[in-house]
Design a protein around this motif. Structure first.
Motif, mmCIF file in Angstrom:
data_model
loop_
_atom_site.group_PDB
_atom_site.id
_atom_site.type_symbol
_atom_site.label_atom_id
_atom_site.label_comp_id
_atom_site.label_asym_id
_atom_site.label_seq_id
_atom_site.Cartn_x
_atom_site.Cartn_y
_atom_site.Cartn_z
ATOM 1 N N VAL A 142 1.117 -1.457 -0.484
ATOM 2 C CA VAL A 142 -0.235 -0.077 -0.241
ATOM 3 C C VAL A 142 1.206 1.465 0.182
ATOM 4 O O VAL A 142 1.871 1.504 1.089
ATOM 5 N N HIS A 143 0.578 1.805 -0.986
ATOM 6 C CA HIS A 143 1.834 3.167 -0.955
ATOM 7 C C HIS A 143 0.188 4.627 -0.821
ATOM 8 O O HIS A 143 -0.025 5.114 -2.026
ATOM 9 N N GLU A 144 0.884 5.395 0.117
ATOM 10 C CA GLU A 144 0.044 6.584 0.312
ATOM 11 C C GLU A 144 -1.304 7.110 0.027
ATOM 12 O O GLU A 144 -1.517 7.949 -0.855
ATOM 13 N N ILE A 145 -2.191 5.900 0.430
ATOM 14 C CA ILE A 145 -3.607 5.887 0.121
ATOM 15 C C ILE A 145 -3.729 6.634 1.116
ATOM 16 O O ILE A 145 -3.280 6.938 2.367
ATOM 17 N N SER A 146 -4.298 7.998 0.565
ATOM 18 C CA SER A 146 -5.398 8.953 1.317
ATOM 19 C C SER A 146 -6.832 8.953 1.166
ATOM 20 O O SER A 146 -7.140 8.402 -0.125
ATOM 21 N N TRP A 147 -7.928 9.064 2.479
ATOM 22 C CA TRP A 147 -9.177 9.186 2.068
ATOM 23 C C TRP A 147 -10.066 10.101 2.627
ATOM 24 O O TRP A 147 -9.512 10.122 3.983
ATOM 25 N N SER A 148 -10.302 11.022 2.177
ATOM 26 C CA SER A 148 -11.446 12.196 3.103
ATOM 27 C C SER A 148 -12.789 12.270 2.840
ATOM 28 O O SER A 148 -13.451 10.929 1.868
ATOM 29 N N ALA A 149 -13.880 12.020 4.418
ATOM 30 C CA ALA A 149 -15.548 12.207 4.104
ATOM 31 C C ALA A 149 -15.230 14.158 4.697
ATOM 32 O O ALA A 149 -15.250 14.242 5.975
ATOM 33 N N LYS A 150 -16.025 14.644 3.688
ATOM 34 C CA LYS A 150 -16.830 15.863 4.060
ATOM 35 C C LYS A 150 -15.691 16.912 5.002
ATOM 36 O O LYS A 150 -15.965 17.520 5.240
#
Length: 269
Positions: A14-22
Protein backbone atom coordinates in the motif's frame (compact mmCIF):
# COMPACT_ATOMS: atom_id res chain seq x y z
CA UNK A 1 4.33 -24.80 -13.23
CA UNK A 2 7.59 -23.27 -12.03
CA UNK A 3 7.25 -19.74 -10.69
CA UNK A 4 9.98 -17.42 -11.92
CA UNK A 5 11.29 -14.56 -9.84
CA UNK A 6 9.24 -12.14 -11.95
CA UNK A 7 6.07 -14.11 -11.18
CA UNK A 8 6.76 -14.80 -7.52
CA UNK A 9 4.05 -13.40 -5.23
CA UNK A 10 5.16 -10.40 -3.21
CA UNK A 11 2.22 -9.83 -0.88
CA UNK A 12 0.34 -6.58 -0.37
CA UNK A 13 1.93 -3.17 -0.85
CA UNK A 14 0.00 0.00 0.00
CA UNK A 15 1.50 3.32 -1.06
CA UNK A 16 0.35 6.82 -0.10
CA UNK A 17 -3.31 5.92 0.48
CA UNK A 18 -5.43 8.88 1.59
CA UNK A 19 -9.21 9.11 2.04
CA UNK A 20 -11.39 11.92 3.28
CA UNK A 21 -15.05 12.46 4.11
CA UNK A 22 -16.81 15.82 4.00
CA UNK A 23 -13.51 17.62 3.99
CA UNK A 24 -12.06 15.66 6.91
CA UNK A 25 -8.96 13.59 6.23
CA UNK A 26 -9.53 10.13 7.75
CA UNK A 27 -6.54 8.27 6.28
CA UNK A 28 -3.48 10.36 5.55
CA UNK A 29 -0.82 9.07 3.16
CA UNK A 30 -0.46 5.56 4.55
CA UNK A 31 2.31 3.23 3.39
CA UNK A 32 2.37 -0.37 4.57
CA UNK A 33 3.41 -3.82 3.48
CA UNK A 34 1.72 -7.12 4.30
CA UNK A 35 4.24 -9.88 3.52
CA UNK A 36 3.19 -12.78 1.31
CA UNK A 37 1.63 -15.67 3.20
CA UNK A 38 1.82 -13.89 6.56
CA UNK A 39 -0.69 -12.25 8.91
CA UNK A 40 -0.32 -8.50 9.26
CA UNK A 41 -2.26 -7.02 12.16
CA UNK A 42 -3.66 -3.53 11.83
CA UNK A 43 -3.89 -1.92 15.27
CA UNK A 44 -4.95 1.41 16.68
CA UNK A 45 -7.59 2.95 18.94
CA UNK A 46 -11.14 3.66 17.78
CA UNK A 47 -11.16 6.36 15.12
CA UNK A 48 -7.58 5.74 14.01
CA UNK A 49 -8.64 4.80 10.47
CA UNK A 50 -8.38 1.00 10.49
CA UNK A 51 -11.73 0.18 8.87
CA UNK A 52 -11.42 3.06 6.41
CA UNK A 53 -8.02 1.79 5.30
CA UNK A 54 -9.26 -1.78 4.96
CA UNK A 55 -12.14 -0.62 2.76
CA UNK A 56 -9.75 1.32 0.55
CA UNK A 57 -7.42 -1.68 0.24
CA UNK A 58 -10.35 -3.94 -0.67
CA UNK A 59 -11.68 -1.39 -3.22
CA UNK A 60 -14.95 -1.12 -1.31
CA UNK A 61 -14.33 2.61 -1.41
CA UNK A 62 -12.15 4.68 -3.71
CA UNK A 63 -9.27 6.51 -2.02
CA UNK A 64 -8.52 10.13 -2.86
CA UNK A 65 -5.04 9.08 -3.89
CA UNK A 66 -2.58 6.23 -3.57
CA UNK A 67 -2.13 2.75 -5.03
CA UNK A 68 -2.60 -0.79 -3.76
CA UNK A 69 -0.59 -3.63 -5.29
CA UNK A 70 -1.21 -7.32 -4.65
CA UNK A 71 1.59 -9.58 -5.88
CA UNK A 72 2.67 -6.77 -8.18
CA UNK A 73 -0.78 -6.08 -9.67
CA UNK A 74 -2.54 -2.73 -9.20
CA UNK A 75 -5.94 -3.68 -7.78
CA UNK A 76 -7.55 -0.51 -9.16
CA UNK A 77 -7.04 -1.87 -12.69
CA UNK A 78 -8.94 -5.11 -12.10
CA UNK A 79 -12.55 -5.78 -13.02
CA UNK A 80 -14.86 -6.76 -10.18
CA UNK A 81 -14.87 -10.47 -11.02
CA UNK A 82 -11.08 -10.67 -11.25
CA UNK A 83 -10.70 -8.66 -8.05
CA UNK A 84 -13.06 -11.07 -6.24
CA UNK A 85 -10.92 -14.01 -7.34
CA UNK A 86 -7.89 -12.44 -5.72
CA UNK A 87 -9.30 -10.79 -2.61
CA UNK A 88 -11.83 -11.85 0.02
CA UNK A 89 -13.22 -9.58 2.73
CA UNK A 90 -14.81 -10.38 6.08
CA UNK A 91 -16.37 -7.23 7.53
CA UNK A 92 -17.57 -6.62 11.08
CA UNK A 93 -21.23 -6.67 10.12
CA UNK A 94 -22.46 -8.98 7.38
CA UNK A 95 -26.20 -9.02 7.92
CA UNK A 96 -28.66 -10.09 5.26
CA UNK A 97 -32.44 -10.11 5.23
CA UNK A 98 -32.58 -12.89 2.65
CA UNK A 99 -34.09 -16.22 3.63
CA UNK A 100 -30.98 -18.30 2.89
CA UNK A 101 -29.16 -21.19 4.52
CA UNK A 102 -25.66 -21.18 5.91
CA UNK A 103 -24.49 -23.26 2.94
CA UNK A 104 -26.03 -20.71 0.55
CA UNK A 105 -23.99 -17.95 2.22
CA UNK A 106 -20.73 -19.91 1.97
CA UNK A 107 -21.41 -20.75 -1.68
CA UNK A 108 -21.42 -17.01 -2.43
CA UNK A 109 -17.65 -17.37 -2.31
CA UNK A 110 -17.83 -19.24 -5.61
CA UNK A 111 -19.72 -16.45 -7.42
CA UNK A 112 -16.58 -15.00 -9.10
CA UNK A 113 -15.98 -18.37 -10.77
CA UNK A 114 -19.47 -18.84 -12.24
CA UNK A 115 -21.47 -17.22 -15.00
CA UNK A 116 -24.69 -15.48 -14.04
CA UNK A 117 -26.88 -18.43 -15.08
CA UNK A 118 -24.56 -21.19 -13.89
CA UNK A 119 -25.61 -23.20 -10.84
CA UNK A 120 -23.37 -24.48 -8.07
CA UNK A 121 -21.22 -27.43 -9.11
CA UNK A 122 -20.31 -30.44 -7.00
CA UNK A 123 -16.82 -28.93 -6.75
CA UNK A 124 -18.29 -25.70 -5.40
CA UNK A 125 -20.32 -27.56 -2.79
CA UNK A 126 -17.34 -29.68 -1.76
CA UNK A 127 -15.23 -26.55 -1.22
CA UNK A 128 -18.03 -24.89 0.77
CA UNK A 129 -18.64 -27.90 3.00
CA UNK A 130 -14.92 -28.31 3.65
CA UNK A 131 -14.67 -24.63 4.64
CA UNK A 132 -17.59 -25.08 7.05
CA UNK A 133 -15.81 -28.02 8.61
CA UNK A 134 -12.69 -25.91 9.05
CA UNK A 135 -14.60 -23.25 11.01
CA UNK A 136 -16.53 -25.91 12.95
CA UNK A 137 -19.88 -25.01 11.43
CA UNK A 138 -20.54 -28.10 9.26
CA UNK A 139 -23.52 -29.11 11.38
CA UNK A 140 -25.12 -25.72 10.62
CA UNK A 141 -25.09 -26.06 6.81
CA UNK A 142 -28.88 -26.30 6.52
CA UNK A 143 -29.66 -23.75 9.23
CA UNK A 144 -31.17 -20.41 8.26
CA UNK A 145 -28.65 -17.59 8.30
CA UNK A 146 -30.90 -15.33 10.35
CA UNK A 147 -31.05 -17.81 13.25
CA UNK A 148 -27.29 -17.64 13.90
CA UNK A 149 -25.62 -15.65 16.63
CA UNK A 150 -23.19 -12.88 15.73
CA UNK A 151 -20.22 -15.14 16.46
CA UNK A 152 -21.63 -17.96 14.36
CA UNK A 153 -22.24 -15.58 11.46
CA UNK A 154 -18.64 -14.38 11.72
CA UNK A 155 -17.35 -17.96 11.41
CA UNK A 156 -19.62 -18.61 8.42
CA UNK A 157 -18.33 -15.46 6.73
CA UNK A 158 -14.78 -16.73 7.16
CA UNK A 159 -15.86 -20.01 5.56
CA UNK A 160 -17.28 -18.01 2.65
CA UNK A 161 -13.96 -16.19 2.29
CA UNK A 162 -12.01 -19.47 2.35
CA UNK A 163 -14.32 -20.89 -0.32
CA UNK A 164 -13.47 -17.89 -2.48
CA UNK A 165 -9.84 -19.15 -2.65
CA UNK A 166 -8.28 -15.67 -2.59
CA UNK A 167 -4.65 -14.54 -2.58
CA UNK A 168 -5.43 -11.81 -0.03
CA UNK A 169 -7.68 -12.06 3.01
CA UNK A 170 -8.92 -8.78 4.51
CA UNK A 171 -10.47 -9.10 7.97
CA UNK A 172 -12.14 -6.32 9.94
CA UNK A 173 -12.32 -7.34 13.60
CA UNK A 174 -12.67 -11.07 12.82
CA UNK A 175 -12.91 -12.00 16.51
CA UNK A 176 -15.74 -9.57 17.18
CA UNK A 177 -18.65 -11.40 18.89
CA UNK A 178 -16.51 -14.52 19.46
CA UNK A 179 -15.81 -16.09 22.82
CA UNK A 180 -12.16 -16.75 23.60
CA UNK A 181 -12.21 -20.40 22.46
CA UNK A 182 -13.64 -19.54 19.05
CA UNK A 183 -11.41 -16.48 18.71
CA UNK A 184 -8.33 -18.63 19.23
CA UNK A 185 -9.69 -21.28 16.88
CA UNK A 186 -10.50 -18.77 14.14
CA UNK A 187 -7.12 -17.04 14.25
CA UNK A 188 -5.35 -20.41 14.30
CA UNK A 189 -7.29 -21.32 11.16
CA UNK A 190 -6.26 -18.05 9.48
CA UNK A 191 -2.66 -18.75 10.48
CA UNK A 192 -2.75 -22.25 8.95
CA UNK A 193 -4.25 -20.91 5.72
CA UNK A 194 -0.89 -19.31 4.84
CA UNK A 195 -2.64 -16.50 2.96
CA UNK A 196 -1.46 -12.93 2.76
CA UNK A 197 -3.73 -11.47 5.43
CA UNK A 198 -4.45 -7.94 6.63
CA UNK A 199 -6.55 -8.01 9.80
CA UNK A 200 -7.78 -5.15 11.98
CA UNK A 201 -7.71 -6.29 15.60
CA UNK A 202 -8.62 -4.76 18.96
CA UNK A 203 -7.22 -7.47 21.22
CA UNK A 204 -3.51 -6.69 21.45
CA UNK A 205 -2.59 -10.00 23.06
CA UNK A 206 -4.28 -11.92 20.24
CA UNK A 207 -2.45 -9.71 17.74
CA UNK A 208 0.86 -10.44 19.47
CA UNK A 209 0.14 -14.17 19.48
CA UNK A 210 -0.97 -14.63 15.86
CA UNK A 211 0.39 -11.78 13.74
CA UNK A 212 3.76 -11.96 12.01
CA UNK A 213 3.83 -8.22 11.43
CA UNK A 214 2.01 -5.29 13.06
CA UNK A 215 1.08 -1.84 11.82
CA UNK A 216 -0.23 0.69 14.35
CA UNK A 217 -2.38 3.59 13.18
CA UNK A 218 -2.92 6.84 15.02
CA UNK A 219 -5.11 9.66 13.67
CA UNK A 220 -5.04 8.14 10.19
CA UNK A 221 -1.27 7.75 9.99
CA UNK A 222 1.20 4.94 10.62
CA UNK A 223 2.63 5.35 14.10
CA UNK A 224 4.76 2.19 14.15
CA UNK A 225 5.31 -1.05 12.27
CA UNK A 226 7.35 -4.19 12.82
CA UNK A 227 7.18 -7.38 14.83
CA UNK A 228 5.12 -7.56 18.00
CA UNK A 229 8.27 -7.30 20.10
CA UNK A 230 9.32 -4.18 18.21
CA UNK A 231 5.93 -2.49 18.27
CA UNK A 232 4.16 -3.38 21.50
CA UNK A 233 6.26 -1.43 23.95
CA UNK A 234 5.03 0.24 27.15
CA UNK A 235 5.86 3.61 25.58
CA UNK A 236 3.73 3.02 22.48
CA UNK A 237 0.83 1.66 24.52
CA UNK A 238 0.94 4.78 26.70
CA UNK A 239 1.24 7.22 23.79
CA UNK A 240 -1.24 5.62 21.38
CA UNK A 241 -3.76 3.90 23.66
CA UNK A 242 -3.34 6.03 26.78
CA UNK A 243 -2.87 2.95 28.96
CA UNK A 244 -0.11 1.70 31.20
CA UNK A 245 1.02 -1.88 30.68
CA UNK A 246 3.81 -4.28 31.47
CA UNK A 247 5.15 -6.24 28.51
CA UNK A 248 6.43 -9.70 29.38
CA UNK A 249 7.00 -12.91 27.44
CA UNK A 250 4.34 -15.54 26.79
CA UNK A 251 5.50 -18.81 28.39
CA UNK A 252 4.41 -20.92 25.40
CA UNK A 253 4.78 -18.76 22.28
CA UNK A 254 7.70 -16.61 23.42
CA UNK A 255 5.87 -13.59 22.04
CA UNK A 256 4.98 -10.42 23.97
CA UNK A 257 2.34 -10.75 26.67
CA UNK A 258 0.64 -7.55 27.82
CA UNK A 259 -0.64 -6.96 31.34
CA UNK A 260 -2.65 -3.77 31.68
CA UNK A 261 -2.80 -1.59 34.76
CA UNK A 262 -6.24 -0.43 35.95
CA UNK A 263 -6.73 3.33 35.58
CA UNK A 264 -5.89 5.32 38.70
CA UNK A 265 -8.95 5.69 40.90
CA UNK A 266 -11.03 3.68 38.43
CA UNK A 267 -11.23 6.70 36.14
CA UNK A 268 -12.14 5.63 32.59
CA UNK A 269 -11.67 9.01 31.03
Amino acid sequence: MTITSAQAPTGLNVHEISWSAKGTLIVDGIDLRAPFGKITGLLGPNGSGKTTLLRAVARLSTPDRGVVHLDGTDLAGLRRRELARRLAVVEQHAGTDLDVTVLDVVLLGRTPYRSALQSDSEHDRALALDALRQVRMADFADRKWGTLSGGEQQRVQLARAITQQPSLLVLDEPTNHLDIAHALSLLSLVQRANLTTLAALHDLNLAAMYCDHLVVLRDGRVEASGTAAEVLTPELLRDVYDVHADVGTHPVTGRPLLTFHPPAGGDLG
